[in-house]
Design a protein around this motif. Structure first.
Motif, mmCIF file in Angstrom:
data_model
loop_
_atom_site.group_PDB
_atom_site.id
_atom_site.type_symbol
_atom_site.label_atom_id
_atom_site.label_comp_id
_atom_site.label_asym_id
_atom_site.label_seq_id
_atom_site.Cartn_x
_atom_site.Cartn_y
_atom_site.Cartn_z
ATOM 1 N N ALA A 490 -11.382 8.418 1.563
ATOM 2 C CA ALA A 490 -11.355 9.373 0.449
ATOM 3 C C ALA A 490 -10.403 8.941 -0.668
ATOM 4 C CB ALA A 490 -10.946 10.741 0.968
ATOM 5 N N GLY A 491 -9.742 7.813 -0.461
ATOM 6 C CA GLY A 491 -8.829 7.342 -1.492
ATOM 7 C C GLY A 491 -7.376 7.719 -1.285
ATOM 8 N N VAL A 492 -7.052 8.267 -0.144
ATOM 9 C CA VAL A 492 -5.657 8.569 0.165
ATOM 10 C C VAL A 492 -4.944 7.266 0.531
ATOM 11 C CG1 VAL A 492 -4.120 9.790 1.761
ATOM 12 C CG2 VAL A 492 -6.217 10.888 0.955
ATOM 13 N N HIS A 493 -3.720 7.101 0.050
ATOM 14 C CA HIS A 493 -2.916 5.951 0.443
ATOM 15 C C HIS A 493 -2.372 6.222 1.839
ATOM 16 C CE1 HIS A 493 -3.165 4.410 -3.620
ATOM 17 N NE2 HIS A 493 -2.653 5.532 -4.094
ATOM 18 N N VAL A 494 -2.868 5.507 2.831
ATOM 19 C CA VAL A 494 -2.475 5.726 4.220
ATOM 20 C C VAL A 494 -1.563 4.588 4.658
ATOM 21 C CG1 VAL A 494 -3.271 5.968 6.597
ATOM 22 C CG2 VAL A 494 -4.606 6.968 4.733
ATOM 23 N N VAL A 495 -0.401 4.936 5.167
ATOM 24 C CA VAL A 495 0.516 3.947 5.728
ATOM 25 C C VAL A 495 0.913 4.425 7.119
ATOM 26 C CG1 VAL A 495 1.383 3.197 3.485
ATOM 27 C CG2 VAL A 495 2.551 5.042 4.699
ATOM 28 N N TYR A 496 1.429 3.494 7.900
ATOM 29 C CA TYR A 496 1.757 3.794 9.290
ATOM 30 C C TYR A 496 3.255 3.705 9.549
ATOM 31 C CZ TYR A 496 -3.212 3.005 9.301
ATOM 32 O OH TYR A 496 -4.549 3.067 8.993
ATOM 33 N N GLY A 497 4.039 3.942 8.507
ATOM 34 C CA GLY A 497 5.476 4.012 8.689
ATOM 35 C C GLY A 497 6.118 2.646 8.798
ATOM 36 N N ILE A 498 7.208 2.585 9.532
ATOM 37 C CA ILE A 498 8.051 1.398 9.636
ATOM 38 C C ILE A 498 7.788 0.712 10.966
ATOM 39 C CG2 ILE A 498 10.441 0.576 9.669
ATOM 40 C CD1 ILE A 498 11.150 3.068 8.004
ATOM 41 N N VAL A 499 7.593 -0.597 10.934
ATOM 42 C CA VAL A 499 7.335 -1.360 12.150
ATOM 43 C C VAL A 499 8.471 -1.140 13.148
ATOM 44 C CG1 VAL A 499 7.165 -3.680 13.122
ATOM 45 C CG2 VAL A 499 5.926 -3.104 11.033
ATOM 46 N N GLY A 500 8.106 -0.835 14.397
ATOM 47 C CA GLY A 500 9.097 -0.626 15.437
ATOM 48 C C GLY A 500 9.573 0.806 15.578
ATOM 49 N N LEU A 501 9.191 1.679 14.658
ATOM 50 C CA LEU A 501 9.630 3.068 14.701
ATOM 51 C C LEU A 501 8.433 4.007 14.602
ATOM 52 C CD1 LEU A 501 12.618 2.922 12.161
ATOM 53 C CD2 LEU A 501 12.781 2.846 14.660
ATOM 54 N N LYS A 502 8.439 5.056 15.404
ATOM 55 C CA LYS A 502 7.457 6.121 15.240
ATOM 56 C C LYS A 502 7.937 7.063 14.148
ATOM 57 C CE LYS A 502 5.066 6.735 19.677
ATOM 58 N NZ LYS A 502 4.802 7.692 20.778
ATOM 59 N N THR A 503 7.025 7.489 13.315
ATOM 60 C CA THR A 503 7.368 8.459 12.277
ATOM 61 C C THR A 503 7.111 9.852 12.828
ATOM 62 O OG1 THR A 503 6.735 6.874 10.568
ATOM 63 C CG2 THR A 503 6.960 9.167 9.904
ATOM 64 N N LEU A 556 13.130 9.031 1.131
ATOM 65 C CA LEU A 556 12.642 8.817 2.493
ATOM 66 C C LEU A 556 11.182 8.373 2.485
ATOM 67 C CD1 LEU A 556 13.018 8.787 5.483
ATOM 68 C CD2 LEU A 556 12.826 11.290 5.528
ATOM 69 N N PHE A 557 10.356 8.987 1.654
ATOM 70 C CA PHE A 557 8.965 8.547 1.573
ATOM 71 C C PHE A 557 8.877 7.114 1.033
ATOM 72 C CE2 PHE A 557 7.533 13.023 2.005
ATOM 73 C CZ PHE A 557 6.521 12.810 2.935
ATOM 74 N N ASN A 558 9.774 6.751 0.135
ATOM 75 C CA ASN A 558 9.793 5.365 -0.341
ATOM 76 C C ASN A 558 10.156 4.408 0.783
ATOM 77 O OD1 ASN A 558 9.067 6.129 -2.906
ATOM 78 N ND2 ASN A 558 11.156 6.077 -3.726
ATOM 79 N N GLN A 559 11.028 4.843 1.679
ATOM 80 C CA GLN A 559 11.333 4.029 2.855
ATOM 81 C C GLN A 559 10.095 3.844 3.727
ATOM 82 O OE1 GLN A 559 14.588 5.741 5.121
ATOM 83 N NE2 GLN A 559 15.931 4.043 4.552
ATOM 84 N N SER A 561 6.875 4.118 2.947
ATOM 85 C CA SER A 561 5.711 3.444 2.356
ATOM 86 C C SER A 561 6.043 2.092 1.746
ATOM 87 C CB SER A 561 5.082 4.327 1.277
ATOM 88 O OG SER A 561 5.996 4.537 0.207
ATOM 89 N N GLY A 562 7.323 1.838 1.483
ATOM 90 C CA GLY A 562 7.693 0.592 0.830
ATOM 91 C C GLY A 562 8.874 -0.058 1.505
ATOM 92 N N GLN A 563 9.807 -0.536 0.699
ATOM 93 C CA GLN A 563 10.997 -1.190 1.215
ATOM 94 C C GLN A 563 12.215 -0.560 0.551
ATOM 95 O OE1 GLN A 563 11.177 -3.448 3.595
ATOM 96 N NE2 GLN A 563 8.961 -3.665 3.860
ATOM 97 N N ALA A 564 12.908 0.290 1.277
ATOM 98 C CA ALA A 564 14.114 0.925 0.749
ATOM 99 C C ALA A 564 15.080 1.176 1.898
ATOM 100 C CB ALA A 564 13.765 2.242 0.040
ATOM 101 N N PRO A 565 15.541 0.090 2.561
ATOM 102 C CA PRO A 565 16.323 0.248 3.797
ATOM 103 C C PRO A 565 17.716 0.829 3.602
ATOM 104 C CG PRO A 565 16.261 -2.047 3.132
ATOM 105 C CD PRO A 565 15.306 -1.324 2.227
ATOM 106 N N LYS A 566 18.262 0.810 2.368
ATOM 107 C CA LYS A 566 19.636 1.261 2.161
ATOM 108 C C LYS A 566 19.713 2.632 1.480
ATOM 109 C CE LYS A 566 21.682 -3.365 2.046
ATOM 110 N NZ LYS A 566 22.541 -4.311 1.290
ATOM 111 N N SER A 567 18.658 3.396 1.593
ATOM 112 C CA SER A 567 18.658 4.716 0.960
ATOM 113 C C SER A 567 19.714 5.617 1.580
ATOM 114 C CB SER A 567 17.276 5.370 1.114
ATOM 115 O OG SER A 567 16.300 4.614 0.446
#
Length: 762
Positions: A490-503, A556-559, A561-567
């Motif tokens: 449907a066009g939703v941006h779907v991501v699966y969180g951070i590798v190694g961690l359950k969201t 937190l959502f930027n973490q 879906s992207g790369q923001a480890p020092k938030s």
């Protein structure tokens, strides 16, 4: 043998005789002691708990080695409490049947995950001594001993208490031999028309190897005799899982099921067993017995090595069906040679074999629990809209976003309706032309989720929609994969969180263009975005437009879906970085206050608390004089009430019609109570291997509400279980006159109803 529960202050020890005939009091007041000196390596010595054989030399500067209760045994004790509700004659009868089914489902998952995981770690050589001091093999031995005792007790509760009570209400589970000839004929026609075509008998002989037995399937082990050769043969017939397990036979025949008519249920396996001759024509059916296998169904996905997590998980789900057995349940009348065959072919050990009276797999009782007999259920309950979300003018429809702009809204489900609050919030955002973006975490949701539908509508309307889908949510993986693909389409941006961690955090962020700029509407909850479980699970959720919370969620959502480890966050504690440290800092602050002679206290409501660092911080606080109150629904590693260690710690547990699921953390904070809610339990997986979020609740009204709730849950005036220093849970549910104490959940229903009535009068 008799077992004596430890006495609570001001009470006498309770003795529960273990006779052949079970009584309600033996289960509902004090069940068999699951931990005693024969099976538990801990003993009391001079007020300190030490391993058998150790010298008891308490040191004021050190915490004793054996200060942690075993988490696996503690979980089994939680399921024992479920069983006590099934035995309690003050609980509505059909709810007692449901608690028996819940007990079975709970234990199934425990074996599929916890026991299977422990066995796998032992096999691979990576298992280590538990925090309780038990070696892995000792844990397995204790689990087996306690599980055998619990399953035996469940069988007694069903056969001696619940089944006779159901029969008195005209609800019967009858075996084939108890039916009339007319009923035999009707069921024979049913077998021919609807059951026989889907059965697949599997013989075992040199040309047919022993068949694969799928996990949790119910099966018939059939012994056949060839009349020409007198040779014995073995066959297996699987009870089809897609057919109703209990066949309803209503009297008078042909009338629809109603309160006025007797409901008679026949186990499907009995109908199949009575017609085995049709499956094996020319053979003599000598014997038949039911059995059931539990397999390892814990997933292992190496995310770092997977090019596509979705594909890797789908592949692992296929493998799950073939996990090794961890438990074999057999009908108690099974012949030894048939049992030996099953044990040998399935590769289970004697300790993994459970002989139980038929019928096996009491999850089938859910069918009976669903009967429309209102007088045998809890009183009707209807969730109401939170008054803070009501429109200012009664003639207007509710504007959720406008209500949130006026004030923070603290929701408590199921007392506050999920559909008219959280669901309506997301649905309104999806259709609002001024909303530019919606960001949402999804851990578990329903099969026909209005939340997912709203996100799809928003994406199709051109809004930026991000869904962080945790496809590894245990036993919901396949559902989540399906929804992830539907959202992507449907066009939703779907991501699966951070590798190694359950969201695991429960977050929703709505960005809206308004006259004075962009406004961020936020929801942070303790439970899943699932309208169905929201009617059964007790959870909190905070709706707010606080700029700090909006900024925190954006980061937190930027973490995710992207790369923001020092938030860094202002009003959130986020695992795996700051939940444990943040809570321990606050516990230590209370400890410092107590050492300076100030009033200091800590209160927590959660599902489980086993993290050693958090527990040790609470022990230190108790030694300093901090009053610590823990409301734990399930697993608890704390040993309260030990002099010199935890005499200032009290632990309660409450079970009832709703599943207590919220996580609340309160700190005295020098008279200015500090309150947090969120998704994290105090467990290693939550604090180290998951993305969790706690939000500070700042509105004084809401802080008072949370404080009052914890006070209610820890009160002696309401039904509860309390944990003793010896690791046993003890039930307090009757007053001095033998009458039931007030029920926390019932009192909350009444309190919320009064709040609604008061709001309507304003």
């Amino acid at each position: 043998m008799t077992t004596t529960a430890p006495a609570k202050a001001g009470s006498e020890p309770v003795t529960a005789p273990q006779d052949e005939e079970l009584t309600v009091a033996e289960v509902a007041t004090d069940t068999t002691a699951l931990i005693d000196e024969r099976r538990h390596p801990l003993r009391a010595a001079n007020g300190r708990f030490v391993r058998a054989g150790e010298a008891a030399t308490p040191d004021a500067d050190e915490l004793p080695l054996d200060r942690f209760l075993d988490r696996e045994i503690s979980w089994l004790q939680f399921n024992e409490r479920v069983l006590q509700l099934a035995a309690d004659e003050n609980v509505p009868l059909l709810e007692r049947a449901r608690f028996l089914a819940i007990f079975t489902s709970n234990l199934d998952e425990f074996f599929m995950v916890r026991v299977a995981g422990l066995k796998r770690r032992i096999t691979t050589g990576i298992a280590v001594r538990a925090a309780s001091g038990l070696e892995p093999r000792e844990q397995l031995d204790q689990i087996a001993a306690v599980s055998h005792e619990l399953l035996d007790l469940q069988a007694k509760v069903f056969h001696q208490l619940v089944r006779p009570a159901l029969s008195e209400e005209g609800i019967s589970i009858v075996r084939w031999d108890e039916l009339s000839d007319t009923e035999h004929e009707r069921l024979g026609n049913l077998f021919t028309d609807q059951i026989f075509p889907v059965l697949t008998p599997l013989a075992v002989d040199p040309a047919h190897p022993f068949p694969y037995i799928s996990g949790l399937s119910l099966n018939l082990a059939v012994v056949l005799i060839n009349p020409r050769t007198d040779k014995e043969h073995f066959a297996r017939v699987k009870v089809p899982p897609l057919l109703p397990r209990l066949v309803v036979r209503v009297e008078p025949a042909g009338d629809p099921l109603s309160d006025a008519h007797e409901a008679r249920f026949v186990p499907l396996e009995d109908v199949i067993a009575a017609h085995l001759d049709q499956l094996f024509p020319g053979m003599e059916v000598h014997q038949h017995f039911t059995f059931r296998v539990t397999r390892n169904e814990d997933l292992e996905v190496e995310e770092d090595d997977a090019e596509n997590l979705l594909t890797a998980l789908e592949r692992e789900l296929t493998r799950r069906r073939f996990g090794p057995p961890v438990r074999l349940e057999v009908e108690e009348s099974v012949d030894d040679h048939v049992m030996d065959l099953l044990v040998r072919e399935l590769g289970v050990h004697d300790s993994e074999l459970y002989r139980l009276p038929a019928p096996l797999d009491l999850r089938a009782l859910n069918v009976i629990a669903d009967l429309e007999r209102s007088e045998l259920h809890y009183p009707p309950f209807l969730s109401r809209s939170n008054p803070d979300l009501a429109p200012i003018e009664r003639s207007k429809t509710g504007d959720i976003l406008a209500s949130i702009r006026r004030q923070d809204v603290l929701l408590q489900h199921p007392y506050d309706s999920f559909s008219t609050s959280v669901q309506a919030f997301i649905e309104q955002a999806a259709t609002d032309p001024k909303v530019l973006a919606i960001k949402q975490t999804l851990y578990r949701t329903s099969g026909d989720s209005p939340i997912v539908d709203a996100l799809i509508d928003a994406a199709e309307a051109g809004k930026q929609v991000l869904a962080v889908v945790e496809i590894k949510a245990r036993f919901d993986e396949q559902n989540n994969i399906s929804w992830a693909r539907k959202l992507e389409a449907a066009g939703v941006h779907v991501v699966y969180g951070i590798v190694g961690l359950k969201t695991h955090c429960k977050l929703c962020l709505v960005v809206r263009q308004e006259g004075d700029g962009l406004i961020r509407y936020c929801h942070i909850g303790t439970g899943n975005y699932n309208p169905k479980t929201a009617r059964l699970y007790e959870d909190f959720g905070l709706l707010t437009v606080d700029p700090q919370v909006g900024e925190d969620l954006t980061r937190l959502f930027n973490q995710l879906s992207g790369q923001a480890p020092k938030s860094k966050f202002k009003r959130l504690l986020v695992a795996p970085r700051t939940v444990r440290t943040g809570l321990i800092e606050r516990i230590d602050a209370e400890t410092a206050r107590a050492r300076h002679g100030e009033d200091a206290w800590v209160a927590m409501k959660l599902n489980a608390i086993v993290d050693e660092e958090v527990v040790d911080a609470l022990y230190r606080a108790s030694r300093a004089g901090v009053k610590v109150q823990i409301w734990a629904r399930g697993t608890c590693a704390i040993r309260p009430g030990v002099p010199g260690l935890s005499e200032n710690i009290a632990v309660h547990s409450i079970l009832g019609r709703f599943l207590e699921h919220s996580r609340v953390f309160l700190f005295g904070n020098g008279g200015e109570t500090e309150a947090w809610i969120g998704s994290a339990d105090m467990m290693h997986r939550n604090l180290d291997r998951r993305v969790e979020a706690l939000v500070r609740v700042t509105d004084p009204r809401h802080v008072d509400d949370l404080t009052a709730l914890l006070r209610r849950g820890m009160s002696e005036d309401y039904q509860h279980w309390w944990l003793g220093s010896d690791g046993r849970w003890n039930r307090s549910h009757l007053d001095e006159a033998g009458e039931p104490l007030a029920d926390v959940q019932g009192s909350l229903i009444e309190m919320h109803s009064k709040r609604i009535r008061k709001a309507r009068r304003r």
